[in-house]
Write a protein that holds these residues in place. Structure first.
Motif, PDB file in Angstrom:
ATOM      1  N   HIS A   1       2.397   1.635  -3.397  1.00 12.47           N
ATOM      2  CA  HIS A   1       1.376   2.089  -4.358  1.00 12.47           C
ATOM      3  C   HIS A   1       1.154   3.597  -4.231  1.00 12.47           C
ATOM      4  O   HIS A   1       1.067   4.311  -5.229  1.00 12.47           O
ATOM      5  CB  HIS A   1       0.076   1.321  -4.139  1.00 12.47           C
ATOM      6  CG  HIS A   1      -1.037   1.792  -5.010  1.00 12.47           C
ATOM      7  ND1 HIS A   1      -1.048   1.572  -6.368  1.00 12.47           N
ATOM      8  CD2 HIS A   1      -2.162   2.482  -4.737  1.00 12.47           C
ATOM      9  CE1 HIS A   1      -2.135   2.103  -6.882  1.00 12.47           C
ATOM     10  NE2 HIS A   1      -2.831   2.668  -5.901  1.00 12.47           N
ATOM     11  N   ARG A   2       1.054   4.106  -2.989  1.00 17.79           N
ATOM     12  CA  ARG A   2       0.834   5.537  -2.784  1.00 17.79           C
ATOM     13  C   ARG A   2       2.035   6.351  -3.252  1.00 17.79           C
ATOM     14  O   ARG A   2       1.884   7.410  -3.857  1.00 17.79           O
ATOM     15  CB  ARG A   2       0.532   5.822  -1.312  1.00 17.79           C
ATOM     16  CG  ARG A   2      -0.865   5.410  -0.913  1.00 17.79           C
ATOM     17  CD  ARG A   2      -1.245   5.979   0.436  1.00 17.79           C
ATOM     18  NE  ARG A   2      -0.346   5.546   1.507  1.00 17.79           N
ATOM     19  CZ  ARG A   2      -0.572   4.508   2.302  1.00 17.79           C
ATOM     20  NH1 ARG A   2      -1.672   3.805   2.166  1.00 17.79           N
ATOM     21  NH2 ARG A   2       0.299   4.193   3.249  1.00 17.79           N
TER      22      ARG A   2
ATOM     23  N   ARG B   1       1.650  10.891 -10.791  1.00 22.57           N
ATOM     24  CA  ARG B   1       0.523  11.808 -11.007  1.00 22.57           C
ATOM     25  C   ARG B   1       0.874  12.993 -11.907  1.00 22.57           C
ATOM     26  O   ARG B   1       0.102  13.335 -12.797  1.00 22.57           O
ATOM     27  CB  ARG B   1      -0.028  12.291  -9.672  1.00 22.57           C
ATOM     28  CG  ARG B   1      -1.312  13.088  -9.837  1.00 22.57           C
ATOM     29  CD  ARG B   1      -1.948  13.418  -8.509  1.00 22.57           C
ATOM     30  NE  ARG B   1      -2.406  12.190  -7.882  1.00 22.57           N
ATOM     31  CZ  ARG B   1      -2.169  11.862  -6.609  1.00 22.57           C
ATOM     32  NH1 ARG B   1      -1.496  12.676  -5.840  1.00 22.57           N
ATOM     33  NH2 ARG B   1      -2.622  10.743  -6.117  1.00 22.57           N
TER      34      ARG B   1
ATOM     35  N   GLY C   1       0.819  -1.213   0.000  1.00 21.59           N
ATOM     36  CA  GLY C   1       0.000   0.000   0.000  1.00 21.59           C
ATOM     37  C   GLY C   1       0.847   1.255   0.000  1.00 21.59           C
ATOM     38  O   GLY C   1       0.548   2.233  -0.681  1.00 21.59           O
TER      39      GLY C   1
ATOM     40  N   ALA D   1       1.987   6.328  -7.038  1.00 24.75           N
ATOM     41  CA  ALA D   1       0.922   7.200  -7.539  1.00 24.75           C
ATOM     42  C   ALA D   1       1.316   8.663  -7.414  1.00 24.75           C
ATOM     43  O   ALA D   1       1.069   9.465  -8.320  1.00 24.75           O
ATOM     44  CB  ALA D   1      -0.372   6.927  -6.778  1.00 24.75           C
ATOM     45  N   ARG D   2       1.949   9.027  -6.305  1.00 25.25           N
ATOM     46  CA  ARG D   2       2.370  10.416  -6.106  1.00 25.25           C
ATOM     47  C   ARG D   2       3.456  10.813  -7.109  1.00 25.25           C
ATOM     48  O   ARG D   2       3.475  11.941  -7.599  1.00 25.25           O
ATOM     49  CB  ARG D   2       2.853  10.616  -4.687  1.00 25.25           C
ATOM     50  CG  ARG D   2       3.372  12.011  -4.460  1.00 25.25           C
ATOM     51  CD  ARG D   2       3.625  12.262  -3.024  1.00 25.25           C
ATOM     52  NE  ARG D   2       2.498  13.061  -2.574  1.00 25.25           N
ATOM     53  CZ  ARG D   2       2.281  13.386  -1.332  1.00 25.25           C
ATOM     54  NH1 ARG D   2       3.077  12.962  -0.390  1.00 25.25           N
ATOM     55  NH2 ARG D   2       1.263  14.136  -1.010  1.00 25.25           N
TER      56      ARG D   2
END
Length: 86
Positions: free
Chosen positions: A8-9, A16, A5, A12-13
């Motif tokens: 993944h964050r 983005r 998790g 993603a950051r």
């Protein structure tokens, strides 16, 4: 895997900021493929939203007289007919 998790964050950051340029590139490629022309290089966030551009039909007002060019264009249009009058 408890760190999945978090990874993944973080991913993603980091990714983005790349989504918008990727999307713009895909839109330009699709427009070039479909029309043979590149889209104009206008980004909506680069210009403040101030309503329709000059000359847009939504800018016309009944209390402002038409210009000479607008009168000539209006005179060249066919008369307006509704479907039940045809």
């Amino acid at each position: 895997m408890p760190n999945a998790g978090i990874r993944h964050r973080v991913a993603a950051r980091l990714l983005r900021p790349l989504w918008r340029p990727l999307w713009d590139g895909l839109v330009a490629f699709g427009t070039l493929h479909a029309t043979g022309q590149l889209p104009p290089p206008v980004r909506p966030e680069a210009h403040p939203l101030a309503g329709p551009p000059p000359g847009h039909p939504e800018r016309l007002r009944a209390d402002v007289p038409l210009t000479a060019q607008e009168r000539r264009l209006a005179g060249s249009l066919p008369p307006l007919t509704w479907p039940d009058e045809v």
